[in-house]
Design a protein around this motif. Structure first.
Motif, short mmCIF file in Angstrom:
data_model
loop_
_atom_site.label_atom_id
_atom_site.label_comp_id
_atom_site.label_asym_id
_atom_site.label_seq_id
_atom_site.Cartn_x
_atom_site.Cartn_y
_atom_site.Cartn_z
N LEU A 186 7.85 -0.85 9.62
CA LEU A 186 7.86 -0.18 11.00
C LEU A 186 6.96 -0.50 12.10
CD1 LEU A 186 8.19 3.58 9.75
CD2 LEU A 186 9.83 2.23 10.93
N GLN A 229 3.42 5.52 4.05
CA GLN A 229 3.36 5.10 5.44
C GLN A 229 2.11 5.92 5.81
OE1 GLN A 229 7.34 6.34 7.28
NE2 GLN A 229 6.15 7.19 9.07
N GLU A 258 7.46 0.10 3.75
CA GLU A 258 8.62 0.66 4.74
C GLU A 258 7.62 0.83 5.77
OE1 GLU A 258 10.15 3.98 2.75
OE2 GLU A 258 12.08 3.08 2.31
#
Length: 363
Positions: free
Chosen positions: A135, A88, A131
């Motif tokens: 987002l 991330q 992930e």
């Protein structure tokens, strides 16, 4: 000269092709979740495919590209044995550079370099990347995992990524749009993000000798958990703002700190004044400063000091901007304003007076 017997092979040299193949199989389920309608096919080929006919709806599409890594924060992930969040951080570093010019992130590719392929670890890293892409609303269309025995230790790794976005030419954001009277909207960071870790590690590990499992009352958790807090991704929030009100510029606050990065979007004849008293940096910033006796000047030119992204908007757009961010769960506030530069037009490319920080941080 010593002699060895038997035939040499790739595995004996330290590269495990079967482990790499297993890592690819493990990561496939996560990559499937980071997609867009324009993606053609899946991973496993030599290149990721993206249907560019989707760009026909633009009058004059401008493609934006960015590339970045996570720096020495990767070492924190390795030492913690936590691999599913660092991805991330990678996405945040890339897509939030893209959105600064108003570009919508379309797709990313990644590059993971390891000393030895541990399939589950590689898959966990890719999980975090996927992930993060979800987002940001972009697709993960491919990547590369490279095994470099002899250059990296068996548990060491590094990762980088590249992203592509698109913006309509007449909606391009930047310094040319900023006007006297504009206001600066600051967006809170989730912590250190992915910059300044060489300083942080030097202060807390080399000089203070702190351990990652040390409980830190100011954090309400361990030092390692604080340092591994993922980078906040602002891309979707910034794009939402451009759809609800007029925006002149964004600035992604990364290495170099608030003043240096904000100065990159300030015209030569204007100056931004930012009031430190409008926010209180998180405890981690105070801790690094206190433990390492790091001057405020050094902290501010290295760390984000609690601001991860900045929007510059017309004064009449400020209330709408704050409401938009509040609706999306983003802590944001008016932190400053734009005025004429006192000494007139700066030398071409000169940033020394572009941003002025005033007051002391709020308490």
């Amino acid at each position: 000269m010593s002699e060895t017997t038997g035939a040499a092979d790739y595995l004996a040299a330290g590269v495990d092709i079967e482990a790499g193949d297993h890592a690819v199989e493990l990561m496939k389920e996560w990559v499937k979740k980071a997609t867009r309608p324009e993606v053609v096919g899946g991973i496993g080929g030599f290149a990721g495919l993206f249907d560019a006919s989707a760009l026909k709806r633009y009058e004059r599409p401008l493609l934006a590209s960015a590339t970045d890594g996570v720096g020495t924060k990767a070492d924190i992930a390795r030492r913690m044995g936590v691999y599913d969040t660092i991805g991330q951080d990678l996405v945040g570093m890339v897509v939030d550079d893209l959105v600064v010019c108003g570009a919508e992130p379309l797709f990313m590719t990644d590059y993971i370099c390891v000393g030895k392929v541990h399939p589950e670890r590689v898959a966990a890293i890719v999980k975090g990347i996927a992930e993060g892409c979800s987002l940001a609303g972009c697709a993960l269309v491919g990547g590369e995992t490279a095994e470099h025995p002899g250059l990296l230790g068996a548990d060491e790794f590094d990762l980088a990524g590249a992203g592509t976005g698109v913006v309509e030419a007449d909606r391009l954001l930047g310094a040319d749009l900023i006007r006297k009277g504009d206001v600066v909207i600051a967006m809170v960071s989730s912590g250190l993000h992915s910059n300044g870790y060489s300083l942080v590690r030097h202060v807390l590990f080399d000089r203070a000798g702190w351990a990652l499992d040390r409980e830190v009352p100011e954090f309400g958790r361990t030092l390692g958990e604080e340092l591994l807090e993922p980078t906040r991704i602002y891309a979707s929030d910034c794009l939402a703002l451009t759809r609800t009100t007029e925006v002149h510029a964004f600035s992604h606050i990364t290495g170099g700190g608030l003043a240096s990065n904000l100065a990159r979007v300030v015209p030569d004849h204007l100056q931004v004044t930012v009031d430190r008293g409008t926010w209180t940096p998180g405890a981690v910033f105070d801790l690094v400063g206190a433990v390492g006796r790091v001057t405020r000047q050094e902290l501010e030119k290295t760390l984000n000091m609690g601001v991860g992204m900045v929007a510059v908007v017309p004064a009449e757009s400020a209330d709408v901007a704050l409401a938009t961010f509040a609706d999306r769960g983003v802590d944001a506030w008016v932190a400053g304003s734009v005025a004429d530069r006192p000494h007139g037009h700066a030398e071409r490319g000169g940033n020394a007076e572009a941003v002025v920080l005033t007051s002391d941080y709020g308490g």
